[in-house]
Design a protein around this motif. Structure first.
Motif, PDB file in Angstrom:
ATOM      1  N   ARG A 115      -7.371  -3.717  12.344  1.00  0.00           N
ATOM      2  CA  ARG A 115      -6.539  -4.737  11.687  1.00  0.00           C
ATOM      3  C   ARG A 115      -5.346  -5.188  12.521  1.00  0.00           C
ATOM      4  O   ARG A 115      -4.500  -5.940  12.048  1.00  0.00           O
ATOM      5  CB  ARG A 115      -6.059  -4.201  10.329  1.00  0.00           C
ATOM      6  N   LEU A 116      -5.267  -4.766  13.767  1.00  0.00           N
ATOM      7  CA  LEU A 116      -4.135  -5.114  14.608  1.00  0.00           C
ATOM      8  C   LEU A 116      -4.226  -6.551  15.115  1.00  0.00           C
ATOM      9  O   LEU A 116      -5.279  -7.015  15.549  1.00  0.00           O
ATOM     10  CB  LEU A 116      -4.079  -4.173  15.815  1.00  0.00           C
ATOM     11  N   ALA A 123       1.965  -5.321  -2.086  1.00  0.00           N
ATOM     12  CA  ALA A 123       1.959  -6.626  -2.741  1.00  0.00           C
ATOM     13  C   ALA A 123       1.284  -7.659  -1.842  1.00  0.00           C
ATOM     14  O   ALA A 123       0.525  -8.510  -2.323  1.00  0.00           O
ATOM     15  CB  ALA A 123       3.388  -7.052  -3.071  1.00  0.00           C
ATOM     16  N   ALA A 124       1.541  -7.599  -0.545  1.00  0.00           N
ATOM     17  CA  ALA A 124       0.888  -8.514   0.386  1.00  0.00           C
ATOM     18  C   ALA A 124      -0.630  -8.325   0.365  1.00  0.00           C
ATOM     19  O   ALA A 124      -1.397  -9.298   0.398  1.00  0.00           O
ATOM     20  CB  ALA A 124       1.428  -8.295   1.801  1.00  0.00           C
ATOM     21  N   GLU A 125      -1.065  -7.092   0.297  1.00  0.00           N
ATOM     22  CA  GLU A 125      -2.494  -6.789   0.212  1.00  0.00           C
ATOM     23  C   GLU A 125      -3.109  -7.387  -1.050  1.00  0.00           C
ATOM     24  O   GLU A 125      -4.154  -8.049  -1.014  1.00  0.00           O
ATOM     25  CB  GLU A 125      -2.675  -5.270   0.232  1.00  0.00           C
ATOM     26  N   VAL A 126      -2.452  -7.170  -2.177  1.00  0.00           N
ATOM     27  CA  VAL A 126      -2.973  -7.630  -3.471  1.00  0.00           C
ATOM     28  C   VAL A 126      -2.992  -9.154  -3.552  1.00  0.00           C
ATOM     29  O   VAL A 126      -3.929  -9.750  -4.100  1.00  0.00           O
ATOM     30  CB  VAL A 126      -2.123  -7.047  -4.619  1.00  0.00           C
ATOM     31  N   HIS A 127      -1.984  -9.788  -2.973  1.00  0.00           N
ATOM     32  CA  HIS A 127      -1.818 -11.229  -3.154  1.00  0.00           C
ATOM     33  C   HIS A 127      -2.411 -12.062  -2.013  1.00  0.00           C
ATOM     34  O   HIS A 127      -2.105 -13.248  -1.908  1.00  0.00           O
ATOM     35  CB  HIS A 127      -0.339 -11.558  -3.336  1.00  0.00           C
ATOM     36  N   ALA A 136      -1.636   2.882   3.662  1.00  0.00           N
ATOM     37  CA  ALA A 136      -1.460   2.525   2.254  1.00  0.00           C
ATOM     38  C   ALA A 136      -2.124   1.199   1.905  1.00  0.00           C
ATOM     39  O   ALA A 136      -2.023   0.729   0.770  1.00  0.00           O
ATOM     40  CB  ALA A 136       0.029   2.442   1.922  1.00  0.00           C
ATOM     41  N   THR A 137      -2.808   0.589   2.867  1.00  0.00           N
ATOM     42  CA  THR A 137      -3.483  -0.691   2.662  1.00  0.00           C
ATOM     43  C   THR A 137      -4.878  -0.613   3.262  1.00  0.00           C
ATOM     44  O   THR A 137      -5.194   0.318   3.998  1.00  0.00           O
ATOM     45  CB  THR A 137      -2.695  -1.839   3.319  1.00  0.00           C
ATOM     46  N   GLY A 138      -5.690  -1.615   2.970  1.00  0.00           N
ATOM     47  CA  GLY A 138      -7.047  -1.570   3.491  1.00  0.00           C
ATOM     48  C   GLY A 138      -7.572  -2.877   4.045  1.00  0.00           C
ATOM     49  O   GLY A 138      -8.615  -2.896   4.696  1.00  0.00           O
TER      50      GLY A 138
END
Length: 305
Positions: free
Chosen positions: A113-114, A36-40, A78-80
């Motif tokens: 992404r760290l 959800a954080a990725e999408v939003h 699970a995220t990008g």
């Protein structure tokens, strides 16, 4: 523009902030929130760090503290896009090369992404159990940041020579994907603010109220200017608990709630005092309510920040 990120639920369950539904939650809930954080459009998701909680503190802190490297690596797959923040890694509990190996691997696996958030720590028994220096943890953190700068840099064989740690001719691969891993320094004491000013790419204050935060930021920037540091620093803030709309249940007297425009107007005060990123926290009674709140914030509040 102020960006927004969040501390993940479930992975740390201190009585100060954990919601009741988190006690029975697990990996699937963490995944749902991270996605959800990725999408939003959240800038980052964050995970805390404690190795072991003494019995005297277990009632307030709980003993639920997921390992941040394992947790963030699990979510990276699970995220990008969303960045992965340790908020904060108590790096004085481990040798810098051990910390560098773990976080360099995380940065490599996640495609850069760290964000490495570091702090001094506060649990004496935790330090004693692993043979770390609790009384001298401030000085340990200062040197550890320098050692991590070297160990997380581009060199396969990093070099550092300090009072506590010294290494050379010891190779570590994989290297981080980033040329320079951002180091954000956590803490709100005078020593922590100075450390962030002189050594950090970012500052993570620990819940300073608004009337104190503005002065802290002035001090932070003055210290950098006096030291001749011209590189920008990312100034953070942890907001009050939020609820977009009217909760219809007791969300706590200190929770900011109401219409999106009113919330945005209140939160804009952070940007006006010099904050670059806010860490938001939503009151919720379930995972679905939390992800709904995240979506409402992103769609109706964030565009007005």
């Amino acid at each position: 523009m102020v960006v927004y990120g969040m501390q993940l639920p479930v992975q740390s369950q201190s009585a100060l902030y954990a919601e009741s539904w988190e006690a029975a939650a697990g990996p699937a809930d963490l995944l749902a929130v991270a996605r959800a954080a990725e999408v939003h459009g959240f800038d980052y998701v964050a995970s805390c760090d404690h190795v072991a909680i003494p019995r005297r503190l277990a009632g307030a802190m709980s003993t639920v503290w997921y390992d941040p490297v394992a947790t963030l690596a699990y979510l990276a797959a699970a995220t990008g896009r969303v960045r992965l923040l340790s908020h904060v890694a108590v790096v004085g509990l481990r040798h810098p090369l051990v910390t560098a190996k773990a976080y360099a691997t995380l940065d490599h696996l996640s495609g850069g992404r760290l964000v490495l958030g570091v702090g001094a720590g506060h649990v004496r028994e935790e330090f004693e159990a692993v043979g770390a220096d609790f009384a001298g943890r401030g000085g340990v953190l200062d040197e550890t940041i320098d050692a991590l700068r070297a160990a997380l840099g581009p060199e396969e064989f990093p070099e550092h020579h300090g009072e506590r740690f010294s290494f050379r001719d010891l190779g570590q691969r994989p290297r981080p994907a980033q040329q320079r891993v951002p180091v954000w320094v956590g803490g709100s004491s005078p020593a922590a603010v100075r450390r962030a000013a002189l050594k950090g790419d970012g500052w993570l204050p620990q819940g300073d109220p608004r009337d104190r935060l503005a002065g802290q930021i002035v001090t932070l920037r003055r210290l950098r200017e006096e030291a001749g540091i011209v590189a920008p620093i990312t100034v953070g803030a942890i907001t009050e608990a939020l609820y977009v709309g009217e909760p219809g249940w007791d969300a706590g007297r200190r929770t900011l709630s109401g219409k999106p425009q009113a919330l945005a107007e209140s939160l804009r005060a952070y940007g006006e005092m010099g904050v670059d990123q806010i860490q938001v926290r939503f009151r919720s009674r379930s995972r679905n309510e939390l992800t709904d709140q995240m979506g409402a914030f992103a769609a109706e509040v964030a565009p007005h920040l």
